[in-house]
Design a protein around this motif. Sequence first.
Motif, PDB file in Angstrom:
ATOM      1  N   ASP A 726      30.724  71.106  81.885  1.00  0.00           N
ATOM      2  CA  ASP A 726      30.493  72.388  82.545  1.00  0.00           C
ATOM      3  C   ASP A 726      31.847  73.066  82.721  1.00  0.00           C
ATOM      4  O   ASP A 726      32.678  72.592  83.511  1.00  0.00           O
ATOM      5  N   LEU A 727      32.063  74.171  82.011  1.00  0.00           N
ATOM      6  CA  LEU A 727      33.383  74.801  81.988  1.00  0.00           C
ATOM      7  C   LEU A 727      33.317  76.261  82.396  1.00  0.00           C
ATOM      8  O   LEU A 727      32.293  76.931  82.209  1.00  0.00           O
ATOM      9  N   VAL A 728      34.424  76.732  82.939  1.00  0.00           N
ATOM     10  CA  VAL A 728      34.639  78.148  83.222  1.00  0.00           C
ATOM     11  C   VAL A 728      36.047  78.489  82.743  1.00  0.00           C
ATOM     12  O   VAL A 728      36.985  77.717  82.963  1.00  0.00           O
ATOM     13  N   GLU A 773      29.354  68.782  73.987  1.00  0.00           N
ATOM     14  CA  GLU A 773      28.469  69.897  74.300  1.00  0.00           C
ATOM     15  C   GLU A 773      29.103  70.647  75.458  1.00  0.00           C
ATOM     16  O   GLU A 773      29.631  70.048  76.389  1.00  0.00           O
ATOM     17  N   VAL A 774      29.062  71.977  75.422  1.00  0.00           N
ATOM     18  CA  VAL A 774      29.696  72.787  76.461  1.00  0.00           C
ATOM     19  C   VAL A 774      28.650  73.661  77.139  1.00  0.00           C
ATOM     20  O   VAL A 774      27.850  74.318  76.459  1.00  0.00           O
ATOM     21  N   ASP A 775      28.655  73.654  78.465  1.00  0.00           N
ATOM     22  CA  ASP A 775      27.756  74.483  79.253  1.00  0.00           C
ATOM     23  C   ASP A 775      28.603  75.486  80.030  1.00  0.00           C
ATOM     24  O   ASP A 775      29.425  75.092  80.866  1.00  0.00           O
ATOM     25  N   MET A 776      28.429  76.768  79.734  1.00  0.00           N
ATOM     26  CA  MET A 776      29.214  77.822  80.378  1.00  0.00           C
ATOM     27  C   MET A 776      28.407  78.596  81.421  1.00  0.00           C
ATOM     28  O   MET A 776      28.845  79.641  81.903  1.00  0.00           O
ATOM     29  N   ARG A 777      27.230  78.097  81.830  1.00  0.00           N
ATOM     30  CA  ARG A 777      26.349  78.876  82.699  1.00  0.00           C
ATOM     31  C   ARG A 777      26.833  78.972  84.138  1.00  0.00           C
ATOM     32  O   ARG A 777      26.275  79.748  84.921  1.00  0.00           O
ATOM     33  N   LEU A 778      27.835  78.197  84.516  1.00  0.00           N
ATOM     34  CA  LEU A 778      28.359  78.284  85.879  1.00  0.00           C
ATOM     35  C   LEU A 778      29.427  79.365  86.029  1.00  0.00           C
ATOM     36  O   LEU A 778      29.970  79.545  87.118  1.00  0.00           O
TER      37      LEU A 778
END
Length: 980
Positions: A726-728, A773-778
Amino acid sequence: MTLPSLIDLPTALLPFVSRAEEVFLADAAGPTETLQARFEAWPSARRESFARVCAASDFALDQVSRDPRMVLALAEQGLLERSLVPGELREALRQALDACADEDGLAQALRRFRNRHQLRIVWRDLSRQADLAETCRDLTDLADCCIDLTYGWLYPRLCQQYGTPIGRRSGEAQHMVVLGMGKLGAHELNLSSDIDLIFGYPEGGETEGARRSLDNQEFFIRLGQKLIKALDAVTPDGFVFRVDMRLRPYGSSGPLVFSFNALEQYYQDQGRDWERYAMIKARVVGGDPEAGRVLLEMLRPFVYRRYLDFSAIEALRNMKQLIQQEVRRKGMSENIKLGAGGIREVEFIAQAFQLIHGGRDLSLQQRPLLGVLTTLEGQGYIPAQAVAELAAGYRFLRYVEHALQAIADRQTQMLPDGELDRQRVAFMMGYPDWGAFMQQLGYWRGRIDWHFQQVIADPDDAAQAPEQEQTAGWLPLWQGELDDETACRELAEAGFRDARKACERLQGLRNGSHVRSMQRLGRERLDTFAPRLLALLVEQSDPDLVLERVLPLVEAVARRSAYLVLLTENPGALQRLLTLCGGSPWIAEQIARYPLLLDELLNEGKLYNPPEAPELFAELNERLMRIPEDDLEQQMEALRHFKLAHSLRVAASEIVGTLPLMKVSDYLTRLAEAILGQVLSLAWRNVVARYGRPRHRDGSLCDNAFIIVGYGKVGGIELGHGSDLDLVFIHDGDPVAETDGPKAIDGAQFFMRLGQRIIHLLTTHTTSGQLYEVDMRLRPSGASGLLVTSLSAYREYQNEKAWTWEHQALVRARMLAGCARLGEDFKQVRDAVLRHPHDNGKLRREVCEMRAKMRDNLGTRITAAGMGANAFSADVPFNLKHDAGGIVDIEFMVQYAALAWSHQHPELLRYTDNIRILDGLEQVGLLPGEEVRLLQEAYKAYRAAAHRLSLQKQPGVVSGDQFHDERQAVMRIWRKLGLC
């Protein structure tokens, strides 16, 4: 080993000194210019060196006798007592060749130049003024400049006669490339080496500018013939270098010169193992250096395979057997190069490791043998003590080789049988007599041969007879020579529970399309490997399970049989493979998907003891530094292999118990941080190269104004096997100001493209999979928001628009990579947002509402997410993460506490992981120590179970009768905090 010591001249050698001195006494010139006067003016140290050199070397004595003024000139110019500076030798030869009017003059100038400097090199070697490295370097430099400057002298004259060769495709003038092989290529020439050469030219075409054109190949054949003649022909002045062209494709029966395409095609289709060994040391020594670099790059895949290539060991054994047969046939046991414990064995050891590992470990793609040995020690391939002995023994043998060749300028590695030459060799090596010298020689040859046997020992050696017999017993079953009933009976007696199923699996592999289509060599390797596999399988506690998990790997690598050789050659690696496959289907699947991971099984110490964070970062940085900056494909592969390898090490360590749960998560998180740091660096360099650097708000250029922030598991230092990130992304540049590159874009576009590039590097699938896998939803505004946010916009969003659940997520947020200054600014924003006082009633209500939604959507329905009356029954599941009393309840309590009380106790924001935040709650008196310990132990127990299930490729669910005490304690503390 140090330089051989100086000892007094033996009596038997004194007549040679007298003969040398008589050369100067016999001169009849005038009294002031006599050779005698010039000779007698020498200092005593030089006179002593003169005596040693002429006593030991017939070549030196002959040169003094033929041209005494040459040796006097060398002495008076100071060339006998100092090392040459770079370029000095080349410039001297260039001046000599500039005066040559024809090929006869060229031949004479070359030979006189060679004799002059050969004498200088022999002098400095025998008088111990030059060590082995300098002697080899000087000899190689001498060969290099003779080859290249002779080529440069001949080429324009042939162009004048036949026209200039022009490339048919490029339309450009063509030059030949001269590759130096063997010791020439490695800068390791000895005192009387021949030189192994290969000639090539870039492309076909014809000459232009003469009355009759020639095909390019014919032009370069004529040029090559003249180059060989200029160097190799024996004239009254001797020779320059003996030239050996037999290493070229097809040997003596092939054309003298090949086009680049023809060379590439030959090595790709017909190249043999010994040619791979030879090509390791190939170096451009003459002609067009730029074209030479292109050629070597074309041939690199032939030499260095991308996968581990243990077939090199087989080839080495075969080559060594052929050499031993030749040695025995010709009575060459006294040959210090080819005999047992000789120079060739040290070279074989180094080259075997280069060919096995060099395709992936670029540090091994080097030519000098001693440099390779140093790297083998530094990279952990060979123990330091073994390397020290091999290096010392090799130096000793090279000094012996120089002594043998210094006598008569003859290429020999045979120990002499005459008494005089034996005395000379012992004297040159610093020993009082032949016996003392042979004792030391025998010691070093014994040590080298011992180490050589350790490297190339055959698993089928007689020393391993019991194991060999056990392995051979499984061969008939594997090859289908037994009927089904007999085969099943043997498997059952060996410990298989379902022998018929095991038999069917083996038959399925043996008769499968992958195996049936294998070439003969691959099938032979499989037939050697399979019985070994079965012999070790029956020693496992559950051979049925291990067989089921390992056969997909065998099928996957059957067509790339070098991997089978790896496991055959390394029984310890095969044993570790079976242990890990038995312990985890996830590991078995990973290795089957990425067989290059088999490399990690070779070193048990590294496999079960992953490095600490500083070594981890340093290792990745070192790997990437070996790859050219513009080779993005190789960089991406290196990053993926690094991640795969270290993830395997963590899983293996977890299975055997050398790495506890908390350390597993720490390690996987640090691994992600190391990779993210390098990915950011690569992406920044790539985007800057295209668009230039962005600017700060004050107009100055940015060198680093970007950070990667981690949320969730990576932010909380709790990554598991296969976790996504989880990345920003946050920047601190001017979004309006343009970059300073030729394709200028505004700062907002620059940082957006930087973010896109990072995601591309992380998520693109290559032959080694993807990184993460990268999740940018945060990020602010979720999927509808900007990919990259400025720090000011991020601050504004968190203060004015963020939901409570986003502030909960912020508790676990921290910088992972990027600008340290911006990272500190981000931390201040985070802390300020989280320290903002909350209405605790409203906060509890919103936390409870979010938790209820998660239970409804993700919890176990038949137990009302663990809250129903049947939740603790053995016949219902318990979701470790989402059901009541599980992981998320603990995480929500920690997040609630941080939001509710950090304005009073800012120390709660120091850490982002749940365990240490719980410690902080105890330290400030918000939770009693007993409850903190209950929550911590429950949290660790849940995560340990989830890790184990992950390695078994199972969901994070256990039976409802497990973790009763932990679940009830968590639910009790949840209610105590006033949460619903």
